[in-house]
Design a protein around this motif. Structure first.
Motif, PDB file in Angstrom:
ATOM      1  N   SER A   5      53.705 -24.720 -64.901  1.00 17.18           N
ATOM      2  CA  SER A   5      54.575 -23.829 -64.150  1.00 17.18           C
ATOM      3  C   SER A   5      55.687 -24.621 -63.456  1.00 17.18           C
ATOM      4  O   SER A   5      55.468 -25.724 -62.974  1.00 17.18           O
ATOM      5  N   LEU A   7      57.508 -22.813 -61.177  1.00 18.64           N
ATOM      6  CA  LEU A   7      57.677 -22.016 -59.972  1.00 18.64           C
ATOM      7  C   LEU A   7      56.763 -22.552 -58.872  1.00 18.64           C
ATOM      8  O   LEU A   7      55.662 -22.079 -58.645  1.00 18.64           O
ATOM      9  N   SER A  83      68.090 -24.934 -60.226  1.00 21.44           N
ATOM     10  CA  SER A  83      66.944 -24.770 -61.122  1.00 21.44           C
ATOM     11  C   SER A  83      66.445 -26.131 -61.591  1.00 21.44           C
ATOM     12  O   SER A  83      67.241 -27.018 -61.886  1.00 21.44           O
ATOM     13  N   GLU A 118      58.943 -16.428 -63.301  1.00 28.35           N
ATOM     14  CA  GLU A 118      58.722 -17.328 -64.425  1.00 28.35           C
ATOM     15  C   GLU A 118      58.348 -16.501 -65.648  1.00 28.35           C
ATOM     16  O   GLU A 118      57.678 -15.475 -65.531  1.00 28.35           O
ATOM     17  N   MET A 125      59.330 -22.452 -71.413  1.00 25.68           N
ATOM     18  CA  MET A 125      59.304 -21.965 -70.039  1.00 25.68           C
ATOM     19  C   MET A 125      60.701 -21.500 -69.622  1.00 25.68           C
ATOM     20  O   MET A 125      61.693 -22.182 -69.887  1.00 25.68           O
ATOM     21  N   LEU A 127      62.907 -19.610 -66.248  1.00 19.73           N
ATOM     22  CA  LEU A 127      62.941 -19.210 -64.851  1.00 19.73           C
ATOM     23  C   LEU A 127      64.014 -18.129 -64.729  1.00 19.73           C
ATOM     24  O   LEU A 127      65.173 -18.351 -65.081  1.00 19.73           O
TER      25      LEU A 127
END
Length: 153
Positions: A5, A7, A83, A118, A125, A127
């Motif tokens: 992840s 996030l 980001s 996410e 992945m 965002l």
């Protein structure tokens, strides 16, 4: 293969932060040039005599004119959120128009990081970053809210 992840609590703690206000004056020439650039021949944007006879009593800016404000405000907010992912694409905008923008107005646009989500996609992945740009006139009256979505991958 499961991806880690991106996030993190540090990222989510940034939700709600705002960038520096962007202030700009609305000029008749800028409205005319914008209308010409988008091919909109509505006389409300360029013809003073016509516009004076309408309920607005003068030239107003085309609704999407504030798109430029949203871009500038979002870039002014880069110190608020960056980001951790390298690439970005535009995920779209939504405009809520609250009042006409008139020649002579001074608009202040402030960008707030509204949400982070996410997702997993073909490219891995992602965002999903949502910004809210609030635009007010020189009297503090809201004229538009713009929701901007950016997808980082």
């Amino acid at each position: 293969m499961t991806q880690q992840s991106v996030l993190t609590p540090e990222l989510t703690a940034q939700i709600g932060r705002t960038g520096k206000p962007i202030v700009f004056d609305i000029e008749k020439g800028a409205i005319r040039k914008y209308a010409e650039a988008i091919g909109d021949k509505n006389p409300m944007w360029v013809d003073e005599a016509f516009a004076k006879k309408t309920r607005h009593k003068g030239i107003i800016a085309p609704p999407v004119f504030l798109h430029a404000a949203s871009i500038l405000a979002r870039y002014a907010a880069t110190d608020v959120f960056k980001s951790p992912l390298k690439n970005t694409v535009n995920g779209g905008q939504e405009f809520e128009y609250l009042a006409p923008v008139r020649v002579g107005d001074t608009i202040t646009a402030v960008c707030r990081l509204a949400d982070l989500k996410e997702a997993h996609g073909r490219l891995g992945m992602m965002l999903i970053v949502t910004y809210l740009i609030e635009c007010k006139d020189q009297h503090g009256k809201p004229v538009a809210n713009i929701t901007q979505t950016i997808i980082s991958y």
